[in-house]
Design an enzyme around this catalytic site. Structure first.
Site, mmCIF file in Angstrom:
data_model
loop_
_atom_site.group_PDB
_atom_site.id
_atom_site.type_symbol
_atom_site.label_atom_id
_atom_site.label_comp_id
_atom_site.label_asym_id
_atom_site.label_seq_id
_atom_site.Cartn_x
_atom_site.Cartn_y
_atom_site.Cartn_z
ATOM 1 N N LYS A 211 4.370 -6.349 5.784
ATOM 2 C CA LYS A 211 3.360 -6.485 6.833
ATOM 3 C C LYS A 211 2.021 -5.943 6.351
ATOM 4 C CE LYS A 211 1.966 -3.958 10.244
ATOM 5 N NZ LYS A 211 0.515 -4.271 10.318
ATOM 6 N N GLU A 285 3.460 6.882 1.199
ATOM 7 C CA GLU A 285 2.238 7.221 0.466
ATOM 8 C C GLU A 285 1.171 7.382 1.522
ATOM 9 O OE1 GLU A 285 -0.903 7.472 -0.762
ATOM 10 O OE2 GLU A 285 -1.021 5.499 -1.706
ATOM 11 N N CYS A 319 -7.045 6.763 -0.170
ATOM 12 C CA CYS A 319 -6.224 7.904 0.235
ATOM 13 C C CYS A 319 -6.379 9.061 -0.751
ATOM 14 C CB CYS A 319 -4.770 7.495 0.327
ATOM 15 S SG CYS A 319 -4.215 6.553 -1.086
ATOM 16 N N GLU A 416 -8.900 14.127 6.869
ATOM 17 C CA GLU A 416 -9.216 12.952 6.069
ATOM 18 C C GLU A 416 -10.199 12.080 6.845
ATOM 19 O OE1 GLU A 416 -6.043 10.105 5.387
ATOM 20 O OE2 GLU A 416 -6.693 9.924 3.308
#
Lengths: 514, 350, 288
Positions: A211, A285, A319, A416
């Protein structure tokens, strides 16, 4: 004072310490403006609407749901995308399950040939993929052209070669495929993440339901066309589109054996919790807040480039972005002044312009999140610096941003941001650098800049991060394992280590039923 | 030791005869160390900015080769189109040192080149003249005569070009003679023998003495970057050449295999920027050797533009030394003007 | 005839032998239902203290050279050999003399086997990666940090060692919940550890109820990996633990069927060591 978080409005964003080029004078200088150098979109032929890729065919979603995908640089709609619900997920998983028997039984050398074909077609149609990636995701064409697409092809090429060599990957063990893998990938590197997920899974003999992210489905759907073009057996790869609910239905489906997710730590935790006790294999991850550590003996100019590459590459939607700059206090002033000058030369704008360095923010939602955190940084007392480069009137753009006077306790030093926003902190000694760098729930990556090799190795050992870039940053390679420590997830992607996530071992089951 | 150096340096700079006679060379100090710089300051009665350099206020940071090359490659990847290409190419001509440095150079050859320098394209009067011609000292007078009233400068290599290893008095004499013959600019080479032996003081003094010999003429110091072995050395040599009084630093003689490259251009631009930050003095950059295509010229302009900024995009601070570049630039300009690809025979070979 | 001095079975935390902060114990009966000792009924606060000890010890343990860890762990086997009879006596509460002897001997052998991996594991699992560019790139295994180990009741001493030895050999420290049913030999193993050169805090041993301790252990944010091998068969507890682990993205490990064949030599594997490591990849440019 201009609202610092509304980058769209104005070129004269507040910049306490804005530097200028040496000796710049308001005279009749030669101004080297670069004329627009637009990559042609003629190479891309978009369909008005896309179905779900299930069992080797594009099919309509069972309930007929759909959503629009747009170009974040223009906000113009690009295509209508099918919205998969639970029934569609089920159909895709069943198709993958049906295909698993023959795919897993196929000789490794034959699976390899399919993967080699994919790699080659990605190279042949590389420009088409690159343009589409930039149109749908907002990333600069030079990055999609030079990084995303070539690396995606390289991943397929690398793992193609593993498909018939798996018995050498795990000494003393006999690898077997796990079955059906459900893979959910993010919007920051749409095709590349698909390659990272698909290539090792297929090489090891698994079938897949993938997906792509809600905002960036198009290159995955083009990849589905490639799967048809290379005659991949139906059902080996199924690609379903949708948002969070579709992803939740996929990872929660009883018919899958393996879940692989790349995305936020919050969603990763939900997935880990949701599949608790199911026996499904899981690799995650997740997010990061990487420290990029500059020592006083660093090669300063290259370090500044590394800082820029670390946080402004792909608009900071990375990331492993080096979003926390830890700079030794003795060179902090120098490094920051170089950096502030450098960000003025970052060309922000049309992702399809070959000279664009920073493209569009991926979505309105992400732009809102970035603005919110930047606002928090200002409110918490950090000093804001932003590039004065004029931003386009339309589309989602945010100026390259640097915060100085940041404390460890500020939100912008801990959360983040996933945008072109750098927080600068200082340290005095290597020990302090390690302590500050590791003082985070995350552990995906870290950067070290020093010309002293013993210090580099000492730091590399001490940093709790899965990838350590010393005197470089944001480098990726199919042979190089990538993945996090701590709340940045677990499992590795890339190289021999990346195979382990998609294998089980005959020996492990010995005695299971006897 | 330093006291001795002061004495000798004073003499050396005041009386060029004495330079080779020094008894306490600073040969064994590490390249780039502050100590060496301190010695340099002590011996040459320097202006304030050299003192700052020596006091450690000037950093000579290390260079990471891979990172430098990656950045240079990124800059050369800029896509320069249409109006920006035309403007860049015209600027490239204005910044060009049209060069001939062959043992076979004759008055006839130099006169022809000078004519080309003044009017690069006889079919298009809007094409600017180049910045300078660059010749051997023997041919300076010819060039000067040919260029009278044109505004095009005469540059001469001097100082035992291309090795730089003649006796210093001879080298200085060659500089003076070239200037007497009409040279506006002097291109000398760094004493790589001294530099690579670690005798930075000597390399520095040679340049400083050459600068004195130049008087009002501009001094360009050729580092011969391709021979220095490492980028760190190129950066140190750049800083040294600027501290010693070079008005320009220049990549190459054109006489060896590795000439101007994008990483050298980037690195030397960064060194010039550092020097400017420390001293307020704008030193020029000359790239020479192996520059043959119009594309190379705009790539270098991009490097300078994004590293030093528009201030440096002027013949006063930027030069491209080349012999065969000009016609390719002219062909590209004609192509831009007409929209048609061109053939070499339509451009004069001089 | 002299009267035996009976042993008080306590916890082993941070190199010392405390009782539970809760003051609780639970009876340990032999296979015929006769009380043989009172074991400490550890609490979540005992767990908390043990994790603090494990975390404090982790850097120092990992920082030792692999050769040094190998020797220290080998030394544990020497001490275990010296206590062989005591281990057999304690295991005999649950199994025959012959079975107890076999288990103790296998346990010592297993410890020696894993000890020898200390300076070899990285060689077979690390890598130098041929990336497309001028970079030196290598991957090395590193200890994940602090591991929670839940031991099964089956082969209580051998299973303990089969999980703990591969856990600590790479430089992890651990908090171990011993077999709930047969905890005594595990406590004695703590005494062997305490009298060898293993630094305090590297192995911390709790006794008590899995149902009480495991959810706290799994949810403890400072535990990096939890080994739920001892929860096999209690699906509800596994679900609870795995959900709790998700709160801080803790890694969850279960022994494979082969690993759980404790007595079988083929159950030992360097891949078990691999269950408790992270892989770190380092890039560095190569340039003159």
């Amino acid at each position: 004072m201009t609202d610092p978080t509304n980058s769209n409005t104005d070129a004269a964003a507040p910049m306490a310490a804005r530097s200028s080029m040496p000796g710049r004078e308001p005279s009749s200088l030669f101004r080297f403006e670069y004329a627009p150098a637009l990559e042609s979109t003629a190479v891309v032929s978009l369909q008005p609407s896309y179905g779900l890729f299930i069992g080797g065919r594009f099919v309509k979603p069972k309930n007929g749901g759909s959503f629009v995908t747009i170009n974040p640089a223009t906000e113009a709609p690009l295509a209508q995308i099918a919205l998969a619900d639970e029934a569609d997920v089920d159909a895709a998983v069943r198709a993958a399950r049906r295909a698993f028997r023959s795919w897993s039984a196929l000789a490794g050398k034959e699976r390899a040939k399919y993967l080699y074909r994919i790699a080659r077609v990605l190279q042949e149609r590389g420009r088409e993929f690159a343009v589409l990636e930039s149109m749908n995701g907002g990333k600069p064409i030079k990055e999609s052209r030079d990084v995303d697409i070539p690396l995606a092809a390289a991943h397929f090429f690398h793992y193609a070669g593993w498909a018939d060599k798996l018995e050498y990957a795990f000494a003393g063990r006999t690898p077997q495929p796990l079955g059906v893998a459900g893979q959910v990938i993010p919007w920051n590197f749409p095709l590349l993440m698909a390659a990272w997920k698909l290539a090792p899974a297929l090489a090891c003999g698994n079938t897949v339901v993938l997906k792509p992210a809600e905002t960036t489905p198009l290159t995955a759907l083009l990849l589905a066309e490639v799967m048809q073009e290379i005659d991949l057996p139906p059902g080996v790869v199924n690609i379903i589109t949708g948002a969070g609910a579709t992803g939740a239905a996929l990872v929660g489906h009883k018919g899958i054996d393996k879940v692989a997710f790349t995305g936020s730590t919050a969603v990763g935790k939900q997935i880990q919790s949701a599949i608790a006790g199911s026996g499904k294999r899981l690799t995650l991850e997740l997010g990061g807040k990487a420290a990029n550590i500059i020592f006083e003996d660093a090669a300063i100019d290259q370090a500044v480039e590394g800082i820029v590459n670390g946080i402004y590459f792909n608009q900071g939607h990375v990331c492993c972005a080096g979003s926390r700059l830890l700079v030794q206090e003795s060179v902090a002033e120098l490094v920051v002044s170089r950096l502030l000058r450098r960000i003025e030369t970052l060309r922000v704008g049309d992702p399809l312009d070959k000279n664009t360095d920073v493209g569009a923010i991926n979505s309105q939602a992400q732009l809102d999140k970035i603005r919110c955190l930047v606002q928090a940084g200002v409110a918490e007392g950090a000093t804001l610096h932003q590039s004065a480069w004029p931003l386009p009137d339309k589309g989602y753009f945010f100026a390259p941003t640097v915060f100085t006077d940041v404390a460890q306790s500020h939100r912008i030093a801990r959360e983040e941001i996933f945008g072109p926003v750098l927080s600068v902190l200082t340290f005095r000694t290597p020990d302090e650098a390690v302590q500050k760098a590791n003082n985070t729930p995350y552990g995906l990556s870290a950067g070290i800049w020093s010309e002293k090799s013993s210090r580099v190795l000492w730091m590399a050992e001490k940093l709790r991060a899965g990838v350590v870039w010393a005197n470089t940053f944001n480098r990726f390679d199919p042979t190089s394992p990538f993945g996090g420590y701590k709340e940045s997830g677990f499992g590795r992607e890339g190289g021999r280590h990346g195979l382990a996530a998609y294998c089980q071992f005959a020996e492990d089951q010995a005695g299971a039923s006897t | 030791m330093l006291g001795g150096l002061v004495t000798h340096a004073g003499e050396a700079l005041g009386n060029e005869q004495m330079v080779d006679d020094r008894d306490e060379p600073v040969a064994h100090l590490p390249v780039g160390s502050i100590t060496v710089m301190a010695a340099l300051v002590a011996r040459s009665n320097p202006p304030d900015w050299v003192r700052a350099f020596a006091a450690g206020a000037v950093r000579i940071p290390a260079v990471d080769a891979v990172g430098l090359e990656a950045r240079a490659a990124a800059l050369t990847g800029r896509s320069i189109k249409k109006a920006s290409k035309i403007a860049a190419l015209r600027l490239a001509i204005e910044c060009m040192d049209l060069t001939t440095l062959e043992g076979t150079d004759t008055p006839g050859k130099v006169r022809a080149m000078c004519a080309k320098a003044v009017q690069p394209d006889p079919r298009d009067a809007s094409i600017p003249s180049v910045a300078a011609v660059c010749v051997y000292p023997e041919l300076v007078a010819i060039a000067k005569h040919s260029l009278q009233g044109s505004g095009v400068k005469v540059a001469s290599v001097a100082g035992a070009f291309p090795s730089g290893l003649g006796p210093l008095p001879t080298r200085l004499d060659e500089i003076r003679r070239a200037i007497d013959a009409g040279a506006d600019e002097i291109d000398i080479v760094l004493n790589r023998s001294a530099f690579l032996a670690g005798d930075l003081a000597r390399a520095f003094d040679d340049i400083a003495a050459s600068k004195l010999a130049c008087g009002a003429a501009h001094l360009k110091v050729i580092l011969e970057a391709g021979e220095l072995g490492t980028y760190d050395n190129v950066r140190r040599a750049s800083m040294l050449a600027m501290a010693a009084g070079g008005d320009f630093i220049k990549t190459s003689t054109g006489k060896i295999g590795v000439n101007a490259t994008p990483p050298f251009a980037l690195l030397m631009s960064e060194a010039i920027r550092d020097h400017f930050e420390q001293t307020g003095v704008k030193v020029g950059l000359k790239l020479a050797g192996g520059i043959r295509t119009a594309k190379q010229s705009w790539q270098y302009l991009v490097i300078v533009n994004e590293t030093l900024g528009p201030d440096w995009l002027t013949p006063h601070l930027f030069r491209l030394g080349a012999s065969s570049l000009l016609n390719d630039v002219l062909m590209q300009l004609r192509m831009q003007a007409t929209g048609l690809y061109q053939r070499p025979d339509d451009f004069t070979v001089d | 005839m002299s009267i035996d001095v009976r042993k008080t079975y306590k916890l082993y935390v941070n190199g010392a032998f405390p009782r539970s902060e809760s003051g609780r114990t639970y009876p340990v009966n032999n296979s015929r239902g006769r009380l043989v000792a009172n074991a400490v009924l550890g609490s979540r606060k005992d767990l908390r203290d043990a994790v603090i000890a494990a975390r404090a010890a982790q850097n120092g343990w990992a920082k030792r050279s692999a050769y040094n860890r190998a020797q220290i762990l080998y030394r544990v086997a020497e001490v275990m050999q010296g206590r062989r009879e005591q281990f057999i006596t304690e295991l005999r509460h649950g199994v025959s003399a012959a079975a107890a002897e076999r288990e103790v001997d296998a346990t010592i052998d297993r410890w020696v086997w894993y000890a020898g991996w200390a300076d070899k594991f990285a060689q077979i699992t690390g890598a130098s990666n041929p990336v497309d560019g001028p970079y030196f790139n290598f991957t090395v295994p590193e200890p994940v940090g602090v591991v929670g180990v839940v031991c099964p009741d089956d082969a209580p001493l051998l299973a303990f060692v089969s999980r703990v030895a591969p856990c600590i050999v790479s430089g992890n420290t651990c908090v171990v919940l011993a077999s709930e049913r047969w905890p005594l030999a595990s406590v004695t193993l703590g005494e062997a550890l305490a009298t060898s050169d293993v630094p305090g805090g590297v192995v911390n041993i709790l006794t008590g109820r899995r149902a009480e301790i495991v959810p706290w252990m799994a949810g403890h944010a400072d535990i990096d990996t939890i080994d739920l091998t001892g929860c096999a068969g209690d699906r509800a507890l596994v679900v609870t633990a795995e959900q709790a682990a998700a709160a801080s993205v803790s890694r969850v490990v279960h022994a494979t069927p082969r690993e759980a064949q404790w007595a079988n030599e083929s159950s030992q594997s360097p891949y078990t060591i691999g269950s408790f490591v992270e892989y770190k990849t380092v890039w560095h440019p190569k340039g003159p």
